[in-house]
Design a protein around this motif. Structure first.
Motif, PDB file in Angstrom:
ATOM      1  N   UNK A 259       0.847  -1.166   0.000  1.00 57.16           N
ATOM      2  CA  UNK A 259       0.000   0.000   0.000  1.00 57.16           C
ATOM      3  C   UNK A 259       0.892   1.228   0.000  1.00 57.16           C
ATOM      4  N   UNK A 260       0.543   2.213  -0.774  1.00 54.57           N
ATOM      5  CA  UNK A 260       1.341   3.420  -0.872  1.00 54.57           C
ATOM      6  C   UNK A 260       1.191   4.320   0.335  1.00 54.57           C
ATOM      7  N   UNK A 261       1.951   5.356   0.341  1.00 53.13           N
ATOM      8  CA  UNK A 261       2.010   6.288   1.460  1.00 53.13           C
ATOM      9  C   UNK A 261       0.639   6.864   1.811  1.00 53.13           C
ATOM     10  N   UNK A 262      -0.188   7.135   0.837  1.00 57.71           N
ATOM     11  CA  UNK A 262      -1.481   7.762   1.085  1.00 57.71           C
ATOM     12  C   UNK A 262      -2.639   6.822   0.775  1.00 57.71           C
ATOM     13  N   UNK A 263      -2.426   5.527   0.884  1.00 54.49           N
ATOM     14  CA  UNK A 263      -3.493   4.559   0.721  1.00 54.49           C
ATOM     15  C   UNK A 263      -3.716   4.084  -0.702  1.00 54.49           C
ATOM     16  N   UNK A 264      -2.975   4.604  -1.659  1.00 54.95           N
ATOM     17  CA  UNK A 264      -3.100   4.160  -3.042  1.00 54.95           C
ATOM     18  C   UNK A 264      -2.106   3.055  -3.330  1.00 54.95           C
TER      19      UNK A 264
ATOM     20  N   UNK B 110       1.252   1.358  -4.399  1.00 55.76           N
ATOM     21  CA  UNK B 110       2.648   1.777  -4.319  1.00 55.76           C
ATOM     22  C   UNK B 110       3.226   1.881  -5.724  1.00 55.76           C
ATOM     23  N   UNK B 111       4.299   2.641  -5.839  1.00 59.30           N
ATOM     24  CA  UNK B 111       4.977   2.757  -7.131  1.00 59.30           C
ATOM     25  C   UNK B 111       5.524   1.399  -7.568  1.00 59.30           C
ATOM     26  N   UNK B 112       5.953   0.595  -6.596  1.00 57.74           N
ATOM     27  CA  UNK B 112       6.455  -0.740  -6.912  1.00 57.74           C
ATOM     28  C   UNK B 112       5.317  -1.613  -7.441  1.00 57.74           C
ATOM     29  N   UNK B 113       4.143  -1.479  -6.838  1.00 56.60           N
ATOM     30  CA  UNK B 113       2.977  -2.215  -7.326  1.00 56.60           C
ATOM     31  C   UNK B 113       2.596  -1.802  -8.736  1.00 56.60           C
ATOM     32  N   UNK B 114       2.673  -0.505  -8.997  1.00 58.12           N
ATOM     33  CA  UNK B 114       2.375   0.001 -10.333  1.00 58.12           C
ATOM     34  C   UNK B 114       3.394  -0.524 -11.342  1.00 58.12           C
ATOM     35  N   UNK B 115       4.650  -0.665 -10.900  1.00 57.52           N
ATOM     36  CA  UNK B 115       5.685  -1.199 -11.790  1.00 57.52           C
ATOM     37  C   UNK B 115       5.316  -2.613 -12.222  1.00 57.52           C
ATOM     38  N   UNK B 116       4.815  -3.405 -11.290  1.00 58.49           N
ATOM     39  CA  UNK B 116       4.379  -4.764 -11.627  1.00 58.49           C
ATOM     40  C   UNK B 116       3.296  -4.763 -12.692  1.00 58.49           C
ATOM     41  N   UNK B 117       2.376  -3.813 -12.598  1.00 57.53           N
ATOM     42  CA  UNK B 117       1.317  -3.710 -13.604  1.00 57.53           C
ATOM     43  C   UNK B 117       1.881  -3.318 -14.965  1.00 57.53           C
ATOM     44  N   UNK B 118       2.847  -2.397 -14.953  1.00 61.99           N
ATOM     45  CA  UNK B 118       3.480  -1.979 -16.212  1.00 61.99           C
ATOM     46  C   UNK B 118       4.165  -3.180 -16.858  1.00 61.99           C
TER      47      UNK B 118
ATOM     48  N   UNK C  94      12.913   5.185  -6.270  1.00 61.32           N
ATOM     49  CA  UNK C  94      12.901   6.309  -5.341  1.00 61.32           C
ATOM     50  C   UNK C  94      12.040   5.987  -4.120  1.00 61.32           C
ATOM     51  N   UNK C  95      10.877   5.388  -4.361  1.00 65.55           N
ATOM     52  CA  UNK C  95       9.986   5.009  -3.266  1.00 65.55           C
ATOM     53  C   UNK C  95      10.680   4.022  -2.319  1.00 65.55           C
ATOM     54  N   UNK C  96      11.338   3.032  -2.883  1.00 64.20           N
ATOM     55  CA  UNK C  96      12.001   2.017  -2.070  1.00 64.20           C
ATOM     56  C   UNK C  96      13.161   2.593  -1.271  1.00 64.20           C
ATOM     57  N   UNK C  97      13.700   3.714  -1.725  1.00 67.07           N
ATOM     58  CA  UNK C  97      14.799   4.360  -1.012  1.00 67.07           C
ATOM     59  C   UNK C  97      14.329   5.503  -0.122  1.00 67.07           C
ATOM     60  N   UNK C  98      13.012   5.610   0.059  1.00 71.42           N
ATOM     61  CA  UNK C  98      12.460   6.603   0.965  1.00 71.42           C
ATOM     62  C   UNK C  98      12.470   8.016   0.438  1.00 71.42           C
TER      63      UNK C  98
END
Length: 59
Positions: free
Chosen positions: A1-6, A8-16, A44-48
């Motif tokens: 789950x992303x920072x604001x409930x959406x 995550x960028x990593x999850x979106x990468x999987x979809x891409x 960037x997300x994974x590195x905070x």
């Protein structure tokens, strides 16, 4: 789950990645750009670091 409930960028990468041809050689230039941009945001997300602002998260 992303920072604001959406998602995550990593999850979106999987979809891409799921939407891309199996062989990288078959990717169009636009698909390569899309993958590179989403991969960068996930890294960037994974590195905070907030992907949209490049500022560290929670520091």
């Amino acid at each position: 789950m992303g920072l604001f409930g959406g998602k995550s960028e990593t999850g979106k990468l999987g979809e891409v990645v799921d939407g891309l041809p199996r062989q990288v050689a078959d990717w169009t230039p636009e698909q390569r750009r899309q993958f590179a941009a989403q991969s960068d945001r996930a890294m960037l997300e994974q590195n905070g670091i907030a992907p949209t602002t490049n500022k560290e998260i929670g520091r």
